[in-house]
Design a protein around this motif. Structure first.
Motif, PDB file in Angstrom:
ATOM      1  N   HIS A   1     -17.966  35.789 -40.765  1.00  0.00           N
ATOM      2  CA  HIS A   1     -16.914  34.710 -40.591  1.00  0.00           C
ATOM      3  C   HIS A   1     -15.709  35.146 -39.739  1.00  0.00           C
ATOM      4  CE1 HIS A   1     -19.724  32.954 -43.297  1.00  0.00           C
ATOM      5  NE2 HIS A   1     -18.951  33.650 -44.346  1.00  0.00           N
ATOM      6  N   VAL A   2     -15.097  34.277 -39.048  1.00  0.00           N
ATOM      7  CA  VAL A   2     -13.963  34.501 -38.275  1.00  0.00           C
ATOM      8  C   VAL A   2     -12.936  33.625 -39.126  1.00  0.00           C
ATOM      9  CG1 VAL A   2     -14.749  35.822 -36.547  1.00  0.00           C
ATOM     10  CG2 VAL A   2     -14.501  33.230 -36.231  1.00  0.00           C
ATOM     11  N   GLN A   3     -11.490  33.869 -38.782  1.00  0.00           N
ATOM     12  CA  GLN A   3     -10.431  32.858 -39.302  1.00  0.00           C
ATOM     13  C   GLN A   3      -9.996  32.188 -37.799  1.00  0.00           C
ATOM     14  OE1 GLN A   3      -9.221  31.832 -42.266  1.00  0.00           O
ATOM     15  NE2 GLN A   3      -8.389  30.214 -40.841  1.00  0.00           N
ATOM     16  N   LEU A   4     -10.340  30.792 -37.546  1.00  0.00           N
ATOM     17  CA  LEU A   4      -9.888  30.008 -36.677  1.00  0.00           C
ATOM     18  C   LEU A   4      -8.648  29.481 -36.817  1.00  0.00           C
ATOM     19  CD1 LEU A   4     -13.326  28.522 -35.983  1.00  0.00           C
ATOM     20  CD2 LEU A   4     -12.544  30.567 -34.895  1.00  0.00           C
ATOM     21  N   VAL A   5      -8.067  29.647 -35.651  1.00  0.00           N
ATOM     22  CA  VAL A   5      -6.240  28.961 -35.562  1.00  0.00           C
ATOM     23  C   VAL A   5      -6.216  27.904 -34.514  1.00  0.00           C
ATOM     24  CG1 VAL A   5      -3.987  29.405 -35.241  1.00  0.00           C
ATOM     25  CG2 VAL A   5      -5.637  31.214 -36.178  1.00  0.00           C
ATOM     26  N   GLU A   6      -6.099  26.766 -35.008  1.00  0.00           N
ATOM     27  CA  GLU A   6      -6.020  25.627 -34.066  1.00  0.00           C
ATOM     28  C   GLU A   6      -4.581  25.348 -33.694  1.00  0.00           C
ATOM     29  OE1 GLU A   6      -8.824  24.362 -37.338  1.00  0.00           O
ATOM     30  OE2 GLU A   6      -7.045  25.074 -37.241  1.00  0.00           O
ATOM     31  N   SER A   7      -4.320  24.696 -32.482  1.00  0.00           N
ATOM     32  CA  SER A   7      -2.896  24.400 -32.113  1.00  0.00           C
ATOM     33  C   SER A   7      -2.753  23.321 -31.107  1.00  0.00           C
ATOM     34  CB  SER A   7      -2.276  25.659 -31.374  1.00  0.00           C
ATOM     35  OG  SER A   7      -2.995  26.063 -30.402  1.00  0.00           O
ATOM     36  N   GLY A   8      -1.798  22.716 -31.077  1.00  0.00           N
ATOM     37  CA  GLY A   8      -1.478  21.567 -29.983  1.00  0.00           C
ATOM     38  C   GLY A   8      -1.522  20.224 -30.733  1.00  0.00           C
ATOM     39  N   GLY A   9      -1.855  20.131 -32.046  1.00  0.00           N
ATOM     40  CA  GLY A   9      -1.784  18.423 -32.509  1.00  0.00           C
ATOM     41  C   GLY A   9      -0.311  18.175 -32.490  1.00  0.00           C
ATOM     42  N   VAL A  10      -0.095  16.955 -32.174  1.00  0.00           N
ATOM     43  CA  VAL A  10       1.333  16.355 -32.210  1.00  0.00           C
ATOM     44  C   VAL A  10       1.040  14.739 -32.412  1.00  0.00           C
ATOM     45  CG1 VAL A  10       2.452  17.991 -30.460  1.00  0.00           C
ATOM     46  CG2 VAL A  10       1.206  16.043 -29.628  1.00  0.00           C
ATOM     47  N   SER A  11       1.886  14.154 -32.337  1.00  0.00           N
ATOM     48  CA  SER A  11       2.060  12.608 -32.472  1.00  0.00           C
ATOM     49  C   SER A  11       2.340  12.076 -31.034  1.00  0.00           C
ATOM     50  CB  SER A  11       3.220  12.020 -33.137  1.00  0.00           C
ATOM     51  OG  SER A  11       3.171  12.519 -34.538  1.00  0.00           O
ATOM     52  N   VAL A  12       1.256  11.188 -30.704  1.00  0.00           N
ATOM     53  CA  VAL A  12       1.307  10.428 -29.209  1.00  0.00           C
ATOM     54  C   VAL A  12       1.111   9.138 -29.515  1.00  0.00           C
ATOM     55  CG1 VAL A  12       0.200  12.802 -28.172  1.00  0.00           C
ATOM     56  CG2 VAL A  12      -1.245  10.961 -29.017  1.00  0.00           C
ATOM     57  N   GLU A  13       1.333   8.103 -28.290  1.00  0.00           N
ATOM     58  CA  GLU A  13       1.222   6.965 -28.284  1.00  0.00           C
ATOM     59  C   GLU A  13      -0.075   6.662 -27.730  1.00  0.00           C
ATOM     60  OE1 GLU A  13       5.662   5.713 -27.310  1.00  0.00           O
ATOM     61  OE2 GLU A  13       4.012   5.043 -25.777  1.00  0.00           O
ATOM     62  N   ALA A  14      -0.602   5.472 -28.292  1.00  0.00           N
ATOM     63  CA  ALA A  14      -1.969   4.914 -27.923  1.00  0.00           C
ATOM     64  C   ALA A  14      -2.072   4.776 -26.441  1.00  0.00           C
ATOM     65  CB  ALA A  14      -2.385   3.470 -28.649  1.00  0.00           C
ATOM     66  N   GLY A  15      -3.138   5.488 -25.926  1.00  0.00           N
ATOM     67  CA  GLY A  15      -3.417   5.502 -24.715  1.00  0.00           C
ATOM     68  C   GLY A  15      -3.162   6.919 -23.969  1.00  0.00           C
ATOM     69  N   GLY A  16      -2.565   7.873 -24.811  1.00  0.00           N
ATOM     70  CA  GLY A  16      -2.144   8.892 -24.318  1.00  0.00           C
ATOM     71  C   GLY A  16      -3.041   9.918 -24.160  1.00  0.00           C
TER      72      GLY A  16
END
Length: 121
Positions: free
Chosen positions: A1-16
């Motif tokens: 197993h490896v520990q994964l790191v996600e990034s980049g999640g934010v709030s955006v407007e619909a259609g973005g």
């Protein structure tokens, strides 16, 4: 197993558009099947897309034509490009990896990240 790191999640407007990424904190995922799964409040975890070590990708119908998964083995990173975002895409997005064959089912993955929140309004 490896520990994964996600990034980049934010709030955006619909259609973005938005790109989220996944990389291991140590080790490598270049030979793994990697998937993105999401979980909205009050709902179960659903598979969105997965890519195998050879680059073959499979998409859920709900995101087909809007999301694109890719991997950069030199950077040991998997990306999810999300376009034409809809409010129903709002969820915690999890990156998961498997040394074997994996599908959209969470049960087929052995390594997970903590998730990154994507909110579309």
């Amino acid at each position: 197993h490896v520990q994964l790191v996600e990034s980049g999640g934010v709030s955006v407007e619909a259609g973005g558009s938005l790109v989220i990424s996944c990389a291991p904190s140590e080790g490598t995922i270049t030979s793994d099947c990697v998937g993105w799964l999401r979980q909205a409040p009050g709902k179960g975890r659903e598979g969105v897309v997965r890519i195998n070590s050879g680059g073959d990708a499979r998409y859920a119908d709900s995101v087909k034509g809007r999301f694109t998964i890719s991997r950069d083995n030199a950077k040991n990173t998997v990306y999810l490009q999300m376009n034409s975002l809809k409010p129903e895409d709002t969820a915690m997005y999890y990156c998961a990896a498997s040394r074997g064959v994996a599908s959209f089912s969470a049960m087929t993955y052995t390594s997970w990240g903590q998730g990154t929140q994507v909110t579309v309004s």
